[in-house]
Design a protein around this motif. Structure first.
Motif, PDB file in Angstrom:
ATOM      1  N   VAL A 206       0.787  -1.068  -0.098  1.00 41.42           N
ATOM      2  CA  VAL A 206      -0.037   0.012   0.120  1.00 41.42           C
ATOM      3  C   VAL A 206       0.813   1.139  -0.020  1.00 41.42           C
ATOM      4  O   VAL A 206       0.574   2.186  -0.869  1.00 41.42           O
ATOM      5  N   SER A 207       1.849   1.281   0.817  1.00 43.27           N
ATOM      6  CA  SER A 207       2.666   2.306   0.485  1.00 43.27           C
ATOM      7  C   SER A 207       3.416   2.821  -0.234  1.00 43.27           C
ATOM      8  O   SER A 207       3.819   3.858  -0.855  1.00 43.27           O
ATOM      9  N   SER A 208       3.784   1.644  -1.311  1.00 41.85           N
ATOM     10  CA  SER A 208       4.374   1.764  -2.446  1.00 41.85           C
ATOM     11  C   SER A 208       3.431   2.566  -3.455  1.00 41.85           C
ATOM     12  O   SER A 208       4.118   3.325  -4.569  1.00 41.85           O
ATOM     13  N   PHE A 209       2.365   2.722  -3.146  1.00 41.58           N
ATOM     14  CA  PHE A 209       1.503   3.291  -4.254  1.00 41.58           C
ATOM     15  C   PHE A 209       0.847   4.763  -3.740  1.00 41.58           C
ATOM     16  O   PHE A 209       0.071   5.381  -4.222  1.00 41.58           O
TER      17      PHE A 209
ATOM     18  N   GLY B  54       3.912   7.272  -9.126  1.00 43.58           N
ATOM     19  CA  GLY B  54       5.086   8.201  -9.047  1.00 43.58           C
ATOM     20  C   GLY B  54       6.275   7.520  -8.610  1.00 43.58           C
ATOM     21  O   GLY B  54       7.574   7.549  -8.830  1.00 43.58           O
ATOM     22  N   ASN B  55       5.965   6.761  -7.508  1.00 40.39           N
ATOM     23  CA  ASN B  55       6.938   6.052  -6.558  1.00 40.39           C
ATOM     24  C   ASN B  55       7.933   4.946  -7.508  1.00 40.39           C
ATOM     25  O   ASN B  55       9.046   4.743  -7.717  1.00 40.39           O
ATOM     26  N   TYR B  56       7.017   4.190  -8.377  1.00 47.84           N
ATOM     27  CA  TYR B  56       7.650   3.390  -9.263  1.00 47.84           C
ATOM     28  C   TYR B  56       8.188   4.017 -10.307  1.00 47.84           C
ATOM     29  O   TYR B  56       9.537   3.428 -10.804  1.00 47.84           O
TER      30      TYR B  56
ATOM     31  N   TRP C 298      13.069   6.645   1.660  1.00 46.89           N
ATOM     32  CA  TRP C 298      12.442   5.338   2.054  1.00 46.89           C
ATOM     33  C   TRP C 298      11.166   4.936   1.441  1.00 46.89           C
ATOM     34  O   TRP C 298      10.914   3.757   1.127  1.00 46.89           O
ATOM     35  N   HIS C 299      10.432   6.129   0.867  1.00 46.72           N
ATOM     36  CA  HIS C 299       8.957   5.741   0.458  1.00 46.72           C
ATOM     37  C   HIS C 299       9.429   5.106  -1.184  1.00 46.72           C
ATOM     38  O   HIS C 299       8.451   4.298  -1.457  1.00 46.72           O
ATOM     39  N   LEU C 300      10.642   5.474  -1.536  1.00 43.16           N
ATOM     40  CA  LEU C 300      10.793   4.791  -2.836  1.00 43.16           C
ATOM     41  C   LEU C 300      11.243   3.230  -2.811  1.00 43.16           C
ATOM     42  O   LEU C 300      11.313   2.532  -3.666  1.00 43.16           O
ATOM     43  N   LEU C 301      11.883   3.053  -1.428  1.00 46.72           N
ATOM     44  CA  LEU C 301      12.042   1.766  -1.247  1.00 46.72           C
ATOM     45  C   LEU C 301      11.045   0.525  -1.058  1.00 46.72           C
ATOM     46  O   LEU C 301      11.368  -0.370  -1.820  1.00 46.72           O
ATOM     47  N   THR C 302       9.856   1.029  -0.985  1.00 52.99           N
ATOM     48  CA  THR C 302       8.650  -0.005  -0.833  1.00 52.99           C
ATOM     49  C   THR C 302       8.343  -0.258  -2.531  1.00 52.99           C
ATOM     50  O   THR C 302       8.366  -1.584  -2.770  1.00 52.99           O
ATOM     51  N   SER C 303       8.414   0.559  -3.470  1.00 52.70           N
ATOM     52  CA  SER C 303       8.030   0.241  -4.579  1.00 52.70           C
ATOM     53  C   SER C 303       9.215  -0.396  -5.342  1.00 52.70           C
ATOM     54  O   SER C 303       9.163  -1.299  -6.044  1.00 52.70           O
ATOM     55  N   ALA C 304      10.541   0.037  -5.206  1.00 51.41           N
ATOM     56  CA  ALA C 304      11.720  -0.953  -5.297  1.00 51.41           C
ATOM     57  C   ALA C 304      11.685  -2.367  -5.251  1.00 51.41           C
ATOM     58  O   ALA C 304      12.119  -3.073  -5.659  1.00 51.41           O
TER      59      ALA C 304
END
Length: 304
Positions: A40-43, A70-72, A268-274
């Motif tokens: 959920v956080s990745s989106f 955008g995170n992805y 770190w918010h980018l880490l969830t999608s990565a």
């Protein structure tokens, strides 16, 4: 056994079955909830990730402001993430195929070939599983950079393997071989001896028996270890960093993920999608081979 005893036994089995089901549900929830939170956080947009918990977005699941891709996009376009993905693939595939191949030959030799000292050699190989790989990092790195001689005889040539894919392939192969030989030997040794003896009577040599009989019959065990080895190599950070380095050209996904977060954890918010991008291939490998997984792990543990 009386009817009362039979009914009591069935009631006990029913209660035990419910206990098992409840335990399984609890374990699944304990593993699923954190993963769901990461998904959920990745989106979610960065400002919402920093200010509110991931569960708050579930209160308004249809609100456009709660979700973004955008995170992805940022994760895939930042810091050569695509190149790191290819590097991880270049490391993981040979580091899985090489030990599986060598271990299959060794397991057949330990199981069906008679030679002096084979039991002692097998015990020595299995004993290597208890050696922590961290203890071997510096000695192996010194071999890579300076070679080794014994009594004036070159034991290991000075090939300068540091920072090369070949160096990390050999390291992963050495660390994975003991477990591979152990698992495959248990499986191959449990195959019916009548099949091997019939092939020998028909004039088949060891290589023919191995290639035409053992390999097709050992697919579950080979697939089970291949899953273990691939997941271990794909998620490895320490060995890849020590033997391959963290340069932009050679770094693998795990190093790229660590660099993506930043030194102060500001991204770190980018880490969830990565993380979910990096999980795609291991999940595909696992689910494509999972039908062999349990069969390969349990084979050879019991007779009959």
């Amino acid at each position: 056994m009386t009817a009362t005893a039979v009914a009591a036994k069935k009631e006990e089995e029913r209660k035990g079955g419910w206990f098992v089901r409840i335990t399984i549900v609890v374990v699944v929830l304990l593993w699923t909830i954190p993963t769901l939170g990461v998904l959920v956080s990745s989106f979610r947009p960065e400002q919402l990730v920093d200010s509110t918990g991931w569960w708050t977005s579930l209160a308004h699941p249809l609100r456009d402001a709660e979700w973004t891709l955008g995170n992805y996009r940022s994760a895939l376009s930042t810091g050569g993430f695509g190149n790191a993905f290819l590097n991880s693939l270049a490391v993981a595939v040979p580091s899985t195929v090489i030990p599986v191949t060598i271990a299959a030959f060794a397991a057949y030799a330990f199981s069906w070939m008679n030679f002096r000292g084979r039991h002692l050699m097998f015990v020595a190989v299995v004993g290597l599983m208890v050696v922590p790989l961290q203890m071997a990092l510096i000695p192996i790195l010194r071999l890579y950079t300076g070679g080794a001689t014994l009594g004036g005889v070159t034991v290991f040539p000075d090939l300068d393997l540091g920072g090369t894919f070949l160096g990390v392939w050999l390291a992963h192969t050495a660390f994975g071989l003991p477990l591979a030989v152990y698992l495959l030997r248990n499986y191959i040794g449990s195959l019916p001896s009548s099949i091997i003896e019939s092939a020998r009577i028909d004039g088949a040599d060891h290589f023919t028996i191995f290639w035409r009989l053992i390999i097709p019959l050992s697919v579950p065990a080979l697939a089970a270890f291949a899953i273990f080895q691939f997941l271990w190599v794909w998620n490895d950070l320490l060995i890849a960093y020590v033997f391959l380095g963290g340069s932009h050209e050679n770094r693998v996904l795990t190093i790229a993920l660590a660099d993506l977060v930043g030194s102060r954890g500001e991204n770190w918010h980018l880490l969830t999608s990565a993380a979910f991008v990096s999980m795609a291939l291991p999940m595909a490998v696992f689910f494509s081979l999972q039908r062999y997984f349990v069969r390969g792990l349990t084979a050879g543990s019991v007779k009959g």
